[in-house]
Every structure is written in structure tokens, then in C-alpha cells.
Design a protein around this motif. Sequence first.
Motif, PDB file in Angstrom:
ATOM      1  N   LYS A 299      65.094  35.792  50.016  1.00  0.00           N
ATOM      2  CA  LYS A 299      66.412  35.244  49.756  1.00  0.00           C
ATOM      3  C   LYS A 299      66.584  35.054  48.254  1.00  0.00           C
ATOM      4  CE  LYS A 299      66.638  32.787  54.178  1.00  0.00           C
ATOM      5  NZ  LYS A 299      66.788  31.462  54.839  1.00  0.00           N
ATOM      6  N   ASP A 300      67.811  35.008  47.816  1.00  0.00           N
ATOM      7  CA  ASP A 300      68.096  34.930  46.391  1.00  0.00           C
ATOM      8  C   ASP A 300      67.449  33.739  45.721  1.00  0.00           C
ATOM      9  OD1 ASP A 300      69.559  37.149  46.799  1.00  0.00           O
ATOM     10  OD2 ASP A 300      71.520  36.222  46.511  1.00  0.00           O
ATOM     11  N   GLU A 301      67.337  32.619  46.442  1.00  0.00           N
ATOM     12  CA  GLU A 301      66.847  31.414  45.793  1.00  0.00           C
ATOM     13  C   GLU A 301      65.327  31.316  45.735  1.00  0.00           C
ATOM     14  OE1 GLU A 301      67.746  30.445  50.157  1.00  0.00           O
ATOM     15  OE2 GLU A 301      68.686  31.513  48.478  1.00  0.00           O
ATOM     16  N   THR A 302      64.628  32.285  46.331  1.00  0.00           N
ATOM     17  CA  THR A 302      63.168  32.240  46.318  1.00  0.00           C
ATOM     18  C   THR A 302      62.634  32.427  44.907  1.00  0.00           C
ATOM     19  OG1 THR A 302      63.136  33.186  48.533  1.00  0.00           O
ATOM     20  CG2 THR A 302      61.087  33.274  47.284  1.00  0.00           C
ATOM     21  N   GLU A 303      61.650  31.625  44.539  1.00  0.00           N
ATOM     22  CA  GLU A 303      61.036  31.757  43.223  1.00  0.00           C
ATOM     23  C   GLU A 303      60.204  33.035  43.164  1.00  0.00           C
ATOM     24  OE1 GLU A 303      61.233  30.012  40.434  1.00  0.00           O
ATOM     25  OE2 GLU A 303      62.790  28.775  41.347  1.00  0.00           O
ATOM     26  N   PRO A 304      60.321  33.805  42.097  1.00  0.00           N
ATOM     27  CA  PRO A 304      59.507  35.024  41.984  1.00  0.00           C
ATOM     28  C   PRO A 304      58.031  34.696  41.846  1.00  0.00           C
ATOM     29  CG  PRO A 304      60.645  34.572  39.925  1.00  0.00           C
ATOM     30  CD  PRO A 304      61.187  33.600  40.932  1.00  0.00           C
ATOM     31  N   ALA A 305      57.205  35.538  42.407  1.00  0.00           N
ATOM     32  CA  ALA A 305      55.760  35.318  42.358  1.00  0.00           C
ATOM     33  C   ALA A 305      55.205  35.709  41.001  1.00  0.00           C
ATOM     34  CB  ALA A 305      55.076  36.132  43.453  1.00  0.00           C
ATOM     35  N   ILE A 306      54.149  35.026  40.581  1.00  0.00           N
ATOM     36  CA  ILE A 306      53.429  35.364  39.363  1.00  0.00           C
ATOM     37  C   ILE A 306      52.239  36.240  39.734  1.00  0.00           C
ATOM     38  CG2 ILE A 306      52.080  34.467  37.441  1.00  0.00           C
ATOM     39  CD1 ILE A 306      55.033  33.927  37.180  1.00  0.00           C
ATOM     40  N   VAL A 307      52.037  37.315  38.984  1.00  0.00           N
ATOM     41  CA  VAL A 307      50.940  38.228  39.231  1.00  0.00           C
ATOM     42  C   VAL A 307      49.801  37.883  38.275  1.00  0.00           C
ATOM     43  CG1 VAL A 307      50.196  40.630  39.166  1.00  0.00           C
ATOM     44  CG2 VAL A 307      52.490  40.057  39.986  1.00  0.00           C
ATOM     45  N   HIS A 308      48.620  37.679  38.811  1.00  0.00           N
ATOM     46  CA  HIS A 308      47.439  37.375  38.007  1.00  0.00           C
ATOM     47  C   HIS A 308      46.628  38.658  37.821  1.00  0.00           C
ATOM     48  CE1 HIS A 308      47.784  32.914  38.180  1.00  0.00           C
ATOM     49  NE2 HIS A 308      48.496  33.228  39.254  1.00  0.00           N
ATOM     50  N   VAL A 309      46.388  39.007  36.572  1.00  0.00           N
ATOM     51  CA  VAL A 309      45.641  40.215  36.242  1.00  0.00           C
ATOM     52  C   VAL A 309      44.361  39.806  35.534  1.00  0.00           C
ATOM     53  CG1 VAL A 309      45.642  42.385  34.966  1.00  0.00           C
ATOM     54  CG2 VAL A 309      47.741  41.576  36.056  1.00  0.00           C
ATOM     55  N   MET A 310      43.237  40.277  36.047  1.00  0.00           N
ATOM     56  CA  MET A 310      41.948  39.956  35.451  1.00  0.00           C
ATOM     57  C   MET A 310      41.315  41.223  34.895  1.00  0.00           C
ATOM     58  SD  MET A 310      38.393  39.789  35.785  1.00  0.00           S
ATOM     59  CE  MET A 310      37.914  39.781  37.512  1.00  0.00           C
ATOM     60  N   LEU A 311      41.043  41.215  33.599  1.00  0.00           N
ATOM     61  CA  LEU A 311      40.394  42.328  32.930  1.00  0.00           C
ATOM     62  C   LEU A 311      38.915  41.997  32.810  1.00  0.00           C
ATOM     63  CD1 LEU A 311      40.686  45.036  31.386  1.00  0.00           C
ATOM     64  CD2 LEU A 311      41.183  43.696  29.327  1.00  0.00           C
ATOM     65  N   TYR A 391      54.638  47.488  23.250  1.00  0.00           N
ATOM     66  CA  TYR A 391      53.729  47.501  24.381  1.00  0.00           C
ATOM     67  C   TYR A 391      53.144  46.102  24.553  1.00  0.00           C
ATOM     68  CZ  TYR A 391      53.925  52.587  23.909  1.00  0.00           C
ATOM     69  OH  TYR A 391      54.350  53.892  23.841  1.00  0.00           O
ATOM     70  N   ARG A 392      53.223  45.588  25.781  1.00  0.00           N
ATOM     71  CA  ARG A 392      52.738  44.232  26.056  1.00  0.00           C
ATOM     72  C   ARG A 392      52.634  44.065  27.565  1.00  0.00           C
ATOM     73  NH1 ARG A 392      58.076  44.401  25.701  1.00  0.00           N
ATOM     74  NH2 ARG A 392      59.345  43.018  26.988  1.00  0.00           N
ATOM     75  N   PHE A 393      51.956  42.993  27.983  1.00  0.00           N
ATOM     76  CA  PHE A 393      51.917  42.677  29.403  1.00  0.00           C
ATOM     77  C   PHE A 393      53.267  42.124  29.832  1.00  0.00           C
ATOM     78  CE2 PHE A 393      47.336  42.691  28.583  1.00  0.00           C
ATOM     79  CZ  PHE A 393      46.897  43.408  29.692  1.00  0.00           C
ATOM     80  N   ALA A 394      53.665  42.431  31.059  1.00  0.00           N
ATOM     81  CA  ALA A 394      54.953  41.960  31.575  1.00  0.00           C
ATOM     82  C   ALA A 394      54.990  40.432  31.614  1.00  0.00           C
ATOM     83  CB  ALA A 394      55.192  42.540  32.971  1.00  0.00           C
ATOM     84  N   ASP A 395      56.187  39.875  31.455  1.00  0.00           N
ATOM     85  CA  ASP A 395      56.345  38.421  31.413  1.00  0.00           C
ATOM     86  C   ASP A 395      55.895  37.743  32.704  1.00  0.00           C
ATOM     87  OD1 ASP A 395      57.383  38.691  28.886  1.00  0.00           O
ATOM     88  OD2 ASP A 395      59.478  38.659  29.546  1.00  0.00           O
ATOM     89  N   SER A 396      55.949  38.485  33.819  1.00  0.00           N
ATOM     90  CA  SER A 396      55.606  37.887  35.111  1.00  0.00           C
ATOM     91  C   SER A 396      54.110  37.966  35.409  1.00  0.00           C
ATOM     92  CB  SER A 396      56.376  38.610  36.224  1.00  0.00           C
ATOM     93  OG  SER A 396      56.128  39.995  36.185  1.00  0.00           O
ATOM     94  N   THR A 397      53.299  38.286  34.415  1.00  0.00           N
ATOM     95  CA  THR A 397      51.861  38.387  34.634  1.00  0.00           C
ATOM     96  C   THR A 397      51.107  37.328  33.840  1.00  0.00           C
ATOM     97  OG1 THR A 397      51.622  39.998  32.841  1.00  0.00           O
ATOM     98  CG2 THR A 397      51.946  40.872  35.050  1.00  0.00           C
ATOM     99  N   VAL A 398      50.003  36.873  34.399  1.00  0.00           N
ATOM    100  CA  VAL A 398      49.050  35.996  33.711  1.00  0.00           C
ATOM    101  C   VAL A 398      47.766  36.793  33.550  1.00  0.00           C
ATOM    102  CG1 VAL A 398      47.685  33.887  33.846  1.00  0.00           C
ATOM    103  CG2 VAL A 398      50.058  33.890  34.638  1.00  0.00           C
ATOM    104  N   ILE A 399      47.286  36.918  32.323  1.00  0.00           N
ATOM    105  CA  ILE A 399      46.146  37.778  32.029  1.00  0.00           C
ATOM    106  C   ILE A 399      44.896  36.943  31.778  1.00  0.00           C
ATOM    107  CG2 ILE A 399      45.339  39.725  30.643  1.00  0.00           C
ATOM    108  CD1 ILE A 399      48.042  40.107  32.074  1.00  0.00           C
ATOM    109  N   GLU A 400      43.831  37.324  32.432  1.00  0.00           N
ATOM    110  CA  GLU A 400      42.531  36.699  32.209  1.00  0.00           C
ATOM    111  C   GLU A 400      41.544  37.781  31.774  1.00  0.00           C
ATOM    112  OE1 GLU A 400      38.899  34.855  34.880  1.00  0.00           O
ATOM    113  OE2 GLU A 400      40.948  34.710  35.627  1.00  0.00           O
TER     114      GLU A 400
END
Length: 434
Positions: A299-311, A391-400
Amino acid sequence: MPGPGLPEPAVAPGQDPRKYARLMSAVYDATMAGSRAPARPRGVIWDSWQRLIAKGLRPDRRTPPVATASTVEQLRQDSGLTSVVDEVSRSLSALISTGDSIFALADAEGRVLWRSGTPKVLVNADKLGFVEGAHWAETTVGTNALGTALVSQRAVQVFCAEHYNRSQHPWTCAAAPIRDPGTGRVLGVIDVTGPAATVHPATLALIDTVARLAESQLRERRDQSLNRLRVVAAPMLARIGSPALAVDAEGWVAAVNSVPAQSRILLPPDIAPGHTWVPSLGMCDVEPLPGGWLFRLVKDETEPAIVHVMLDLRSSAAPALEMVGQFGSWQHDISLRHAEILLILAVHAEGRSAPDLAADLYNDPTRTGAVRVEMSRLRKQFAGIVVGRPYRFADSTVIEVRYPPDRSELLAPSVAPAIRAIRASQGTGCDHVL
């Protein structure tokens, strides 16, 4: 005459090539002079001549523009043809093994991306400008099999004075387009070129057959890619328990759950992890998958999920990238070069331009072509995780980043200046970049 849909050779079986060459020379001279010709060329040739005459293209020698080596490498990666080059070359090896002919594979714009033949015949082709990176579109160099096949969308053979450009009259060439097996879009064209004396009616049919085999190979590779994606996505879809589907990087559907069956969806051009409106689905929460995307209808009001990326760089011999999403995770081994790039982007959260990365990797900010090739490969493999400009990681990602206990062992084989600098920096354990 050949049946409907069959390729038409320039010189029919049983026809005298020398007699036909003399006739076409007379037809060409008269047509280009605006005089009455003794005959009319084949339809595909006549149509091409008329297109070029209408454009005011001169029939004298024209040297095609040639792209740089780095641009050619980028065009190869973007062509969608890299997976069939070796097979196409093998299929035509008997034809070019005589030392008279050249094999070439061009993209959908008519730019020669691969070329092979004996040194002697390649030298002659060089004089003509038929080199890797050369633009052999019909509007650039006149009627020729490669360029005219792209315009006519069918296999074409061009012999002697059928060429619009006088400098090409000593040659004969045959070409056939390769189409995307899913969309029908032309991806490129196979071409075999040689001295006029090598003309043979069977050459065109052989090249057309090889083009169809290449399309079959592309279809098989796409099916294999969808199967690999399905293995990763199916458990995630089962856990979601709500309408969702997994697609590859071009929108072909690999797996669905509670979504009407469809073979492909149109992906937004600026797709990235987070909320995305898809015309055929509505608002979706999007997560990257190896080689594709996971769409969950929301639904429109759902909060978007954050993607966790581990290098994971704890082992120089086996760098890996792991993505942890809302409904599952996946891990993928990565090359040393991609590990270098991802680490640099993790350290520089603000992003890096192509010249920045060229300096980081090669100590030469002018090597932007090589950087763009690598970034194209990386972004195709891990769609949506890395964005451009800069070039950068997308705003919706958390990088470890997970470093080795001894920072001096970080990506040990790497000689990139930026990696050497990171090795020399202080700190161990895990760093996070938001």
C-alpha cells in the motif's frame, strides 16, 4: 528465386559471377550518373541506393569514424552479444580459415565490435577502414551487407558494384541480424567479408543459420539465468506470504506468488531499492536480487524497506557481497576489481566520479573508459545497489565492510592506490557506511 523469408544471395546458383559483376558495374555507373541503366539491381540493393541518394550521400570513398579501444570495450559489454562471440566465431571458422575472408560482429548501430581473420586479409580490411570500432552503418559508408542488413532487418549479401561506395567494389560481403529471442529487437549483426572472387550462393544461408543458432544460445542462457534467479527467489516468495514476484534485470519473470501470470513486466528506467511504481503492478517495495529484482506489492503508506549490504573482505582469496533484505538474503562471490570498487565507494559515501575512480584504481584520472566498463559490469551484476552520477551506493542501502584482522592483508593482490591507502589507515573490525 528463394521462397518467402529465405535469404537471397547476390549471385544465384548457376549464375556467372563475372558476367553479373560486369552488368552491375554498368548499372552502378549509369545510376550514379543519373542516366538510364541497362538493368535494375535487386530490390534490397535498389532500395538502399535510393535511400542514400535521397540523403545526398556521395558514392566516393568515405572513411568511417572509429571509436577508441575503451569505448569499444564498453560497447561490447552493452551489446548483449558477449556470450555468443566465441560460438559464432567457431561456427564460421571453416569459412574464414581459407585466409580470404573476415568475420565481424557488430552492434545494433553497425559498430564493429569483434573482428577476426588472417593477418593478410586484415591488413587489406584496415586499408578499407573495416576495423574494430568502425561505424559501418549504411548512412556512414553506403550500401554494405552489415549496414543494409540492419536497415532491412534481414540477411543480405552485397557483391562488387552493388556497394554504394566505389572503394568497396572489389569486395563481397554477407550479413545477418541477431535478434533478442525475447523481444525480437535486433542486438547486432554477423558479417563475413572477402574479395569479390570468393562470392558463393551458400555463404548467405550459412551466416543466416549461424545467426539463428546465436539467438537459440541467447534464449538458452536467459532460461538458465532465470532458473538461477528462481532458486534464490522462491524461498523468499514463500516467506512473504503476500503478492510478490521476482524478475531478471530486463523484467522477465522468474517466479510469482499471488500475482497474475505474466512473462515480463516493464521496469522503470530509474529502478532502485525502495518504493517504486510499476504500471502493471502498482506501488511495490523493491529489493535487489543477484541478476534481478524482488517486487512486493504494498500500500502507498507502507514504509520502504532498507537493504543491508555486507562487503566481506576478510579473505583476499574470496571476497564476497551479501545482501540482507526484508524477506531473505543472498551471497555472491565477487572479483578483485569489483571488491576494490565497492570498498572505495563504501569509504567515500559521498560518491566518486569516473576520473576519481580512475585515479583510485589506476593512478590515472584519464582512464575513465576502463572505469565505465567495470562499472557497467558491476551494475548489471548487482542492479540497484550502486547508482551513478556520481557512482555511489543507493540511498536505500546500509553498507557494512568486514575487514581482515590485519589491515595490511586487505585485498592483498591489489595494487590500486586507493586500496594501498586504506591498508595503511588505522582500525580493524567492521565499519559501516550509511
